[in-house]
Design a protein around this motif. Structure first.
Motif, PDB file in Angstrom:
ATOM      1  N   LEU A 277       4.756  57.942  71.421  1.00 45.11           N
ATOM      2  CA  LEU A 277       4.806  57.079  70.234  1.00 45.11           C
ATOM      3  C   LEU A 277       3.413  56.888  69.646  1.00 45.11           C
ATOM      4  CD1 LEU A 277       7.368  54.294  71.246  1.00 45.11           C
ATOM      5  CD2 LEU A 277       7.662  56.043  69.488  1.00 45.11           C
ATOM      6  N   CYS A 278       2.431  56.706  70.505  1.00 43.39           N
ATOM      7  CA  CYS A 278       1.055  56.530  70.025  1.00 43.39           C
ATOM      8  C   CYS A 278       0.577  57.768  69.282  1.00 43.39           C
ATOM      9  CB  CYS A 278       0.125  56.219  71.189  1.00 43.39           C
ATOM     10  SG  CYS A 278       0.295  54.556  71.864  1.00 43.39           S
ATOM     11  N   ALA A 279       0.813  58.940  69.875  1.00 41.16           N
ATOM     12  CA  ALA A 279       0.380  60.188  69.233  1.00 41.16           C
ATOM     13  C   ALA A 279       1.075  60.373  67.894  1.00 41.16           C
ATOM     14  CB  ALA A 279       0.676  61.375  70.151  1.00 41.16           C
ATOM     15  N   THR A 280       2.389  60.101  67.863  1.00 38.98           N
ATOM     16  CA  THR A 280       3.140  60.205  66.606  1.00 38.98           C
ATOM     17  C   THR A 280       2.617  59.215  65.575  1.00 38.98           C
ATOM     18  OG1 THR A 280       5.127  60.883  67.817  1.00 38.98           O
ATOM     19  CG2 THR A 280       5.439  60.070  65.569  1.00 38.98           C
ATOM     20  N   GLY A 281       2.379  57.990  66.011  1.00 35.04           N
ATOM     21  CA  GLY A 281       1.920  56.952  65.086  1.00 35.04           C
ATOM     22  C   GLY A 281       0.545  57.222  64.511  1.00 35.04           C
ATOM     23  N   ILE A 282      -0.343  57.752  65.330  1.00 34.97           N
ATOM     24  CA  ILE A 282      -1.694  58.064  64.832  1.00 34.97           C
ATOM     25  C   ILE A 282      -1.622  59.116  63.739  1.00 34.97           C
ATOM     26  CG2 ILE A 282      -3.895  59.122  65.474  1.00 34.97           C
ATOM     27  CD1 ILE A 282      -3.551  57.752  68.242  1.00 34.97           C
ATOM     28  N   VAL A 283      -0.778  60.140  63.945  1.00 35.65           N
ATOM     29  CA  VAL A 283      -0.640  61.205  62.946  1.00 35.65           C
ATOM     30  C   VAL A 283       0.052  60.692  61.680  1.00 35.65           C
ATOM     31  CG1 VAL A 283       0.432  63.433  62.448  1.00 35.65           C
ATOM     32  CG2 VAL A 283      -0.644  63.036  64.666  1.00 35.65           C
ATOM     33  N   THR A 284       1.179  59.998  61.848  1.00 33.57           N
ATOM     34  CA  THR A 284       1.948  59.549  60.678  1.00 33.57           C
ATOM     35  C   THR A 284       1.210  58.477  59.881  1.00 33.57           C
ATOM     36  OG1 THR A 284       3.182  58.000  62.098  1.00 33.57           O
ATOM     37  CG2 THR A 284       4.173  60.154  61.674  1.00 33.57           C
ATOM     38  N   ASN A 285       0.476  57.609  60.552  1.00 38.98           N
ATOM     39  CA  ASN A 285      -0.311  56.619  59.812  1.00 38.98           C
ATOM     40  C   ASN A 285      -1.445  57.275  59.047  1.00 38.98           C
ATOM     41  OD1 ASN A 285       0.686  53.803  60.224  1.00 38.98           O
ATOM     42  ND2 ASN A 285       0.506  54.370  62.372  1.00 38.98           N
ATOM     43  N   GLY A 286      -1.981  58.359  59.602  1.00 41.91           N
ATOM     44  CA  GLY A 286      -2.973  59.129  58.847  1.00 41.91           C
ATOM     45  C   GLY A 286      -2.373  59.722  57.587  1.00 41.91           C
ATOM     46  N   PHE A 287      -1.151  60.252  57.691  1.00 41.00           N
ATOM     47  CA  PHE A 287      -0.445  60.740  56.508  1.00 41.00           C
ATOM     48  C   PHE A 287      -0.227  59.615  55.500  1.00 41.00           C
ATOM     49  CE2 PHE A 287       1.648  64.378  59.056  1.00 41.00           C
ATOM     50  CZ  PHE A 287       0.655  65.251  58.653  1.00 41.00           C
ATOM     51  N   SER A 288       0.130  58.437  55.995  1.00 35.74           N
ATOM     52  CA  SER A 288       0.388  57.297  55.105  1.00 35.74           C
ATOM     53  C   SER A 288      -0.860  56.941  54.300  1.00 35.74           C
ATOM     54  CB  SER A 288       0.861  56.082  55.911  1.00 35.74           C
ATOM     55  OG  SER A 288       2.095  56.329  56.536  1.00 35.74           O
ATOM     56  N   ILE A 289      -2.013  56.906  54.977  1.00 37.13           N
ATOM     57  CA  ILE A 289      -3.260  56.579  54.275  1.00 37.13           C
ATOM     58  C   ILE A 289      -3.537  57.605  53.181  1.00 37.13           C
ATOM     59  CG2 ILE A 289      -5.767  56.405  54.541  1.00 37.13           C
ATOM     60  CD1 ILE A 289      -5.268  55.278  57.349  1.00 37.13           C
ATOM     61  N   ALA A 290      -3.347  58.884  53.505  1.00 35.73           N
ATOM     62  CA  ALA A 290      -3.625  59.948  52.530  1.00 35.73           C
ATOM     63  C   ALA A 290      -2.658  59.896  51.348  1.00 35.73           C
ATOM     64  CB  ALA A 290      -3.544  61.307  53.222  1.00 35.73           C
ATOM     65  N   VAL A 291      -1.380  59.721  51.630  1.00 30.92           N
ATOM     66  CA  VAL A 291      -0.378  59.740  50.564  1.00 30.92           C
ATOM     67  C   VAL A 291      -0.473  58.495  49.695  1.00 30.92           C
ATOM     68  CG1 VAL A 291       2.098  59.726  50.064  1.00 30.92           C
ATOM     69  CG2 VAL A 291       1.186  61.224  51.851  1.00 30.92           C
ATOM     70  N   LEU A 292      -0.614  57.329  50.308  1.00 29.32           N
ATOM     71  CA  LEU A 292      -0.711  56.091  49.528  1.00 29.32           C
ATOM     72  C   LEU A 292      -1.949  56.087  48.644  1.00 29.32           C
ATOM     73  CD1 LEU A 292       0.357  53.541  52.285  1.00 29.32           C
ATOM     74  CD2 LEU A 292       1.643  54.093  50.211  1.00 29.32           C
ATOM     75  N   GLY A 293      -3.009  56.740  49.094  1.00 31.42           N
ATOM     76  CA  GLY A 293      -4.211  56.836  48.268  1.00 31.42           C
ATOM     77  C   GLY A 293      -4.010  57.694  47.038  1.00 31.42           C
ATOM     78  N   ARG A 294      -2.973  58.555  47.038  1.00 34.56           N
ATOM     79  CA  ARG A 294      -2.698  59.434  45.888  1.00 34.56           C
ATOM     80  C   ARG A 294      -1.537  58.927  45.036  1.00 34.56           C
ATOM     81  NH1 ARG A 294      -4.749  62.422  49.945  1.00 34.56           N
ATOM     82  NH2 ARG A 294      -6.062  64.230  49.464  1.00 34.56           N
ATOM     83  N   ASP A 295      -0.924  57.827  45.451  1.00 34.85           N
ATOM     84  CA  ASP A 295       0.223  57.286  44.711  1.00 34.85           C
ATOM     85  C   ASP A 295      -0.277  56.405  43.573  1.00 34.85           C
ATOM     86  OD1 ASP A 295       2.559  56.239  43.792  1.00 34.85           O
ATOM     87  OD2 ASP A 295       3.284  55.528  45.730  1.00 34.85           O
ATOM     88  N   ARG A 296      -0.300  56.943  42.361  1.00 32.87           N
ATOM     89  CA  ARG A 296      -0.819  56.207  41.205  1.00 32.87           C
ATOM     90  C   ARG A 296       0.185  55.201  40.660  1.00 32.87           C
ATOM     91  NH1 ARG A 296      -5.498  57.158  42.938  1.00 32.87           N
ATOM     92  NH2 ARG A 296      -6.161  59.345  42.894  1.00 32.87           N
ATOM     93  N   ASP A 297       1.441  55.262  41.126  1.00 33.83           N
ATOM     94  CA  ASP A 297       2.445  54.319  40.649  1.00 33.83           C
ATOM     95  C   ASP A 297       2.433  53.008  41.429  1.00 33.83           C
ATOM     96  OD1 ASP A 297       3.470  56.033  38.674  1.00 33.83           O
ATOM     97  OD2 ASP A 297       4.612  57.131  40.185  1.00 33.83           O
ATOM     98  N   THR A 298       1.713  52.996  42.562  1.00 35.18           N
ATOM     99  CA  THR A 298       1.553  51.768  43.341  1.00 35.18           C
ATOM    100  C   THR A 298       0.295  51.045  42.874  1.00 35.18           C
ATOM    101  OG1 THR A 298       2.592  52.828  45.259  1.00 35.18           O
ATOM    102  CG2 THR A 298       1.329  50.828  45.667  1.00 35.18           C
ATOM    103  N   SER A 299       0.382  49.739  42.711  1.00 35.61           N
ATOM    104  CA  SER A 299      -0.777  48.974  42.253  1.00 35.61           C
ATOM    105  C   SER A 299      -1.916  49.091  43.256  1.00 35.61           C
ATOM    106  CB  SER A 299      -0.395  47.505  42.068  1.00 35.61           C
ATOM    107  OG  SER A 299      -0.141  46.888  43.313  1.00 35.61           O
ATOM    108  N   PRO A 300      -3.169  49.031  42.807  1.00 34.46           N
ATOM    109  CA  PRO A 300      -4.318  49.148  43.731  1.00 34.46           C
ATOM    110  C   PRO A 300      -4.290  48.123  44.855  1.00 34.46           C
ATOM    111  CG  PRO A 300      -5.048  49.362  41.456  1.00 34.46           C
ATOM    112  CD  PRO A 300      -3.617  48.951  41.395  1.00 34.46           C
ATOM    113  N   VAL A 301      -3.837  46.906  44.552  1.00 35.47           N
ATOM    114  CA  VAL A 301      -3.790  45.863  45.584  1.00 35.47           C
ATOM    115  C   VAL A 301      -2.776  46.218  46.663  1.00 35.47           C
ATOM    116  CG1 VAL A 301      -3.163  43.461  46.043  1.00 35.47           C
ATOM    117  CG2 VAL A 301      -4.598  44.017  44.077  1.00 35.47           C
ATOM    118  N   SER A 302      -1.575  46.620  46.247  1.00 33.99           N
ATOM    119  CA  SER A 302      -0.537  46.999  47.218  1.00 33.99           C
ATOM    120  C   SER A 302      -0.967  48.209  48.022  1.00 33.99           C
ATOM    121  CB  SER A 302       0.775  47.285  46.493  1.00 33.99           C
ATOM    122  OG  SER A 302       1.240  46.152  45.799  1.00 33.99           O
ATOM    123  N   SER A 303      -1.574  49.190  47.356  1.00 34.00           N
ATOM    124  CA  SER A 303      -2.043  50.384  48.048  1.00 34.00           C
ATOM    125  C   SER A 303      -3.104  50.035  49.091  1.00 34.00           C
ATOM    126  CB  SER A 303      -2.603  51.386  47.038  1.00 34.00           C
ATOM    127  OG  SER A 303      -3.123  52.527  47.685  1.00 34.00           O
TER     128      SER A 303
END
Length: 407
Positions: free
Chosen positions: A76-102
């Motif tokens: 679970l830790c290994a999966t979470g470290i990888v998937t949370n890294g994906f989340s940071i990268a994807v949320l940083g590119r989501d222009r439809d999400t407000s900067p505060v929420s992102s």
């Protein structure tokens, strides 16, 4: 054992034995990893009775800890470290999400990575070493690694809790108190609050640095991990480990999260009904649609957090008041498995974003396709867009084919 018997995530080892066969100073008195029960206050001086001299029961505990907290939690830790890294990268590119929420969601992913990394270093390795051999035989560097990563688990846990509270409070203001949002929920003020939460979590957990130490056995070169007098003092155990831990890591966050989320759910339903009526009249804003989707995601994140953390905390309270259950019993495994929910919670947010937010899926799929071989990028993107947009892509395919034909 005394009445405090730590139940959830009891990282336990027997008293270490010296050449004379007598128990030397005990190393770890079943510190509950996420209990805040750093050591068993009523049994710190009786660790030699930890497994009741029952070899079968000891093997059961060692195997349970290894497979539950070492293997499953490690995966679970290994999966979470990888998937949370994906989340940071994807949320940083989501222009439809407000900067505060992102910012808030990326901060939550970052502290989840910190928590899961600390867990892996302190406990996944520990349970593997405990299961496969004598802990004294391992390099002294590992004992120091545990010494300093043990407090970091609590830092990461508390940072995850209070970042989630910050998300709930920010969304509550944006949705339920929109007139205050422009002044209270600016990007700068939100960034300051995130930094404030992290500083508080580090400072609050400084005393945990002094709970344990690495010592050397008399007449031997071996070093071992042992609790300090400060760590097992009754005043420290009662005030800091029990009272403060449950107030700041369970009761207060739970009250705040429940209050904010109930109000958010009510307002989300009200706004959704209003949006549906606007849809029927053709007066719906794309911006409002995205904001509603972000609100839904944050509600789900908070609900998952409460569902994952509440059972573990409740069992921790019960475990601190009742005798520890032996292995193998249903109550023993229920307590051990409940602690996995906290690790699972730090792994789950990626899947919440993937399931409930279309933009997240699109950006992730686009980036994954872009990371593939150049000769497959066009084909992969075309196939993906056909699935997402249906017949609208047929024109684009024809255009691409026309361009290739002209070339």
């Amino acid at each position: 054992m005394g009445s405090s018997g730590s139940t959830v995530l009891t990282a336990s080892v027997d008293a270490f034995y010296n050449d004379t066969g007598n128990a030397s100073s005990f190393t770890v008195s079943r510190p509950a990893i996420l209990l805040g029960l750093g050591s068993n206050s009523s049994s710190a001086d009786a660790a030699e009775d930890d497994y009741d001299d029952d070899d079968d029961r000891r093997k059961c505990v060692l195997a349970s800890h290894f497979y539950i907290h070492g293997v499953v939690a490690g995966l679970l830790c290994a999966t979470g470290i990888v998937t949370n890294g994906f989340s940071i990268a994807v949320l940083g590119r989501d222009r439809d999400t407000s900067p505060v929420s992102s910012l808030l969601l990326r901060s939550l992913a970052a502290v989840d990575i910190f928590f899961l990394s600390s867990w892996s270093c302190a406990w996944t390795l520990f349970f593997a070493f405990e299961y496969f051999g004598d802990l004294r035989s391992y390099h002294v560097a590992y004992h120091y690694l545990r010494l300093y990563t043990y407090p970091l688990i609590f830092v990461g846990q508390m940072a995850t809790i209070w970042t989630t509270v910050l998300i709930a409070a920010s969304r509550f203001i944006a949705v339920s108190l929109p007139y205050y949002a422009p002044t209270l929920c600016t990007l700068r003020s939100t960034r300051n609050r995130v930094v404030g939460v992290l500083v508080f979590c580090f400072v609050y957990n400084v005393p945990r640095l002094f709970e344990f130490r690495v010592e050397q056995e008399l007449g031997r070169r071996d070093k071992y991990y042992t609790i300090t007098e400060f760590g097992k003092s009754r005043g420290y155990q009662f005030v800091y480990v029990h009272i403060c831990y449950y107030v700041f890591s369970f009761f207060l966050p739970l009250i705040l999260l429940t209050t904010f989320n109930l109000r958010l759910i009510a307002d989300y339903r009200r706004i959704n009904r209003k949006r549906n009526s606007m849809l029927s009249s053709g007066r719906n804003s794309t911006r409002e649609k995205h904001e509603q989707n972000v609100t839904l995601i944050m509600i789900v994140v908070i609900v998952v957090f409460v569902l994952c953390n509440s059972p573990a905390r409740i069992l921790q309270v019960i475990g601190s008041l009742t005798p520890r259950q032996p292995c193998p019993t249903g109550k023993f495994f229920m307590a051990e498995l409940s602690s996995l929910l906290e690790v699972f919670n730090s792994t789950s947010n990626f899947f919440v974003y993937f399931i409930f937010r279309k933009q997240f899926r699109r950006i992730l799929q686009r980036e994954m396709c872009a990371a593939g071989p150049a000769r497959n990028r066009t084909g992969s993107t075309t196939a993906l867009t056909i699935r997402l947009n249906g017949g609208m892509m047929e024109t684009i395919i024809q255009d691409n084919q026309g361009l290739n034909h002209d070339k």
